[in-house]
Design a protein around this motif. Structure first.
Motif, PDB file in Angstrom:
ATOM      1  N   LYS A  98       0.796  -1.227   0.000  1.00 40.11           N
ATOM      2  CA  LYS A  98       0.000   0.000   0.000  1.00 40.11           C
ATOM      3  C   LYS A  98       0.831   1.280   0.000  1.00 40.11           C
ATOM      4  CE  LYS A  98      -3.888  -2.142   2.321  1.00 40.11           C
ATOM      5  NZ  LYS A  98      -4.761  -2.183   3.471  1.00 40.11           N
ATOM      6  N   GLY A  99       2.072   1.203   0.447  1.00 37.74           N
ATOM      7  CA  GLY A  99       2.883   2.411   0.601  1.00 37.74           C
ATOM      8  C   GLY A  99       3.266   3.060  -0.715  1.00 37.74           C
ATOM      9  N   CYS A 100       3.562   4.328  -0.631  1.00 34.25           N
ATOM     10  CA  CYS A 100       4.008   5.109  -1.788  1.00 34.25           C
ATOM     11  C   CYS A 100       5.458   4.760  -2.111  1.00 34.25           C
ATOM     12  CB  CYS A 100       3.890   6.600  -1.452  1.00 34.25           C
ATOM     13  SG  CYS A 100       4.670   7.694  -2.673  1.00 34.25           S
ATOM     14  N   GLN A 106       0.480  11.243   1.138  1.00 30.63           N
ATOM     15  CA  GLN A 106      -0.782  11.473   0.434  1.00 30.63           C
ATOM     16  C   GLN A 106      -0.757  11.011  -1.019  1.00 30.63           C
ATOM     17  OE1 GLN A 106      -3.520  12.652   2.043  1.00 30.63           O
ATOM     18  NE2 GLN A 106      -2.274  12.567   3.880  1.00 30.63           N
ATOM     19  N   CYS A 107      -0.201   9.853  -1.284  1.00 27.83           N
ATOM     20  CA  CYS A 107      -0.140   9.314  -2.654  1.00 27.83           C
ATOM     21  C   CYS A 107      -1.342   8.394  -2.867  1.00 27.83           C
ATOM     22  CB  CYS A 107       1.166   8.536  -2.842  1.00 27.83           C
ATOM     23  SG  CYS A 107       1.367   7.829  -4.473  1.00 27.83           S
ATOM     24  N   SER A 108      -2.069   8.575  -3.966  1.00 28.58           N
ATOM     25  CA  SER A 108      -3.240   7.744  -4.247  1.00 28.58           C
ATOM     26  C   SER A 108      -3.515   7.721  -5.751  1.00 28.58           C
ATOM     27  CB  SER A 108      -4.460   8.303  -3.516  1.00 28.58           C
ATOM     28  OG  SER A 108      -4.806   9.569  -4.050  1.00 28.58           O
ATOM     29  N   LYS A 120       2.976   0.743  -8.642  1.00 26.27           N
ATOM     30  CA  LYS A 120       1.797  -0.097  -8.399  1.00 26.27           C
ATOM     31  C   LYS A 120       1.948  -1.436  -9.119  1.00 26.27           C
ATOM     32  CE  LYS A 120      -3.198  -0.183  -9.054  1.00 26.27           C
ATOM     33  NZ  LYS A 120      -4.354   0.536  -9.593  1.00 26.27           N
ATOM     34  N   ALA A 121       2.440  -1.394 -10.337  1.00 27.64           N
ATOM     35  CA  ALA A 121       2.645  -2.626 -11.112  1.00 27.64           C
ATOM     36  C   ALA A 121       3.688  -3.519 -10.436  1.00 27.64           C
ATOM     37  CB  ALA A 121       3.065  -2.288 -12.542  1.00 27.64           C
ATOM     38  N   ARG A 123       4.478  -3.525  -7.206  1.00 29.40           N
ATOM     39  CA  ARG A 123       3.869  -4.052  -5.978  1.00 29.40           C
ATOM     40  C   ARG A 123       2.959  -5.236  -6.278  1.00 29.40           C
ATOM     41  NH1 ARG A 123       2.175   1.392  -3.768  1.00 29.40           N
ATOM     42  NH2 ARG A 123       0.246   0.744  -4.720  1.00 29.40           N
ATOM     43  N   ASN A 124       2.197  -5.137  -7.367  1.00 31.26           N
ATOM     44  CA  ASN A 124       1.302  -6.239  -7.737  1.00 31.26           C
ATOM     45  C   ASN A 124       2.094  -7.494  -8.093  1.00 31.26           C
ATOM     46  OD1 ASN A 124      -0.942  -4.660  -7.270  1.00 31.26           O
ATOM     47  ND2 ASN A 124      -1.226  -4.107  -9.419  1.00 31.26           N
ATOM     48  N   GLU A 125       3.215  -7.330  -8.795  1.00 28.11           N
ATOM     49  CA  GLU A 125       4.075  -8.471  -9.133  1.00 28.11           C
ATOM     50  C   GLU A 125       4.690  -9.075  -7.875  1.00 28.11           C
ATOM     51  OE1 GLU A 125       6.944  -8.189 -12.355  1.00 28.11           O
ATOM     52  OE2 GLU A 125       5.679  -6.671 -13.314  1.00 28.11           O
ATOM     53  N   LEU A 126       5.112  -8.220  -6.950  1.00 25.12           N
ATOM     54  CA  LEU A 126       5.681  -8.682  -5.687  1.00 25.12           C
ATOM     55  C   LEU A 126       4.642  -9.492  -4.916  1.00 25.12           C
ATOM     56  CD1 LEU A 126       7.864  -8.702  -3.460  1.00 25.12           C
ATOM     57  CD2 LEU A 126       6.879  -6.550  -2.637  1.00 25.12           C
ATOM     58  N   LYS A 127       3.431  -8.970  -4.829  1.00 21.62           N
ATOM     59  CA  LYS A 127       2.365  -9.667  -4.111  1.00 21.62           C
ATOM     60  C   LYS A 127       2.111 -11.036  -4.740  1.00 21.62           C
ATOM     61  CE  LYS A 127      -2.237  -9.019  -2.212  1.00 21.62           C
ATOM     62  NZ  LYS A 127      -3.451  -8.209  -2.202  1.00 21.62           N
ATOM     63  N   GLN A 128       2.071 -11.085  -6.056  1.00 20.34           N
ATOM     64  CA  GLN A 128       1.853 -12.351  -6.772  1.00 20.34           C
ATOM     65  C   GLN A 128       2.975 -13.349  -6.463  1.00 20.34           C
ATOM     66  OE1 GLN A 128      -0.217 -12.948  -9.986  1.00 20.34           O
ATOM     67  NE2 GLN A 128       0.527 -15.020  -9.973  1.00 20.34           N
TER      68      GLN A 128
END
Length: 151
Positions: A98-100, A106-108, A120-121, A123-128
């Motif tokens: 979730k972190g910036c 205030q990153c969103s 974000k991409a 982070r998604n690969e890391l999570k996978q």
């Protein structure tokens, strides 16, 4: 190419993953290990390792057996089911997803930092990767000598 000295996980999480892999290797060999041996093997302070192991036991990742012949273990039948994601969740929570990327508060999606969408991409690969990598897979690589827990 070598890895840099700064990891992407907290130091506690790095030690937790290394501890779990070492315990997994020992479990595959049919033995339990004590926290002092774990600390020595992963090159970490004993007191810090003891606290991390308590969290891993409480989180259901590893088992602690008291008394003579006791120590830490993971039932071999569970090694395939335990994913790295669970260790990260027990130690660091879900902040890494979730972190910036630049550490901004205030990153969103609606107010992105300059690297938001690229990060974000990643982070998604890391999570996978964390959700699909089992302790069994890592332990077998370490046991065979293809991967290492310390230099």
């Amino acid at each position: 190419m070598s890895c840099n000295s700064k990891g992407m996980f907290s130091k506690a999480c790095e030690y937790a993953i290394r501890s779990a892999v070492f315990i997994s290797v020992s479990s595959l060999k049919g033995s339990r290990v004590g926290f002092k041996e774990i600390a020595q093997e992963i090159d970490a302070p004993e007191a810090f390792v003891a606290k991390i192991l308590q969290k891993l036991v409480k989180g259901g990742i590893i088992e602690s057996v008291r008394g003579a012949g006791g120590g830490f273990e993971i039932p071999v039948s569970q090694l395939k089911q335990i994913k790295l994601f669970e260790i990260v969740k027990v130690i660091d929570g879900d902040a890494i997803y979730k972190g910036c990327g630049l550490g901004l508060a205030q990153c969103s999606e609606t107010h992105p930092c300059p690297v938001h969408f690229k990060f974000k991409a990643i982070r998604n690969e890391l999570k996978q990767m964390l959700e699909t990598t089992s302790l069994e897979e890592l332990a077998k690589g370490t046991k065979s000598g293809d991967t290492f827990l310390k230099i």
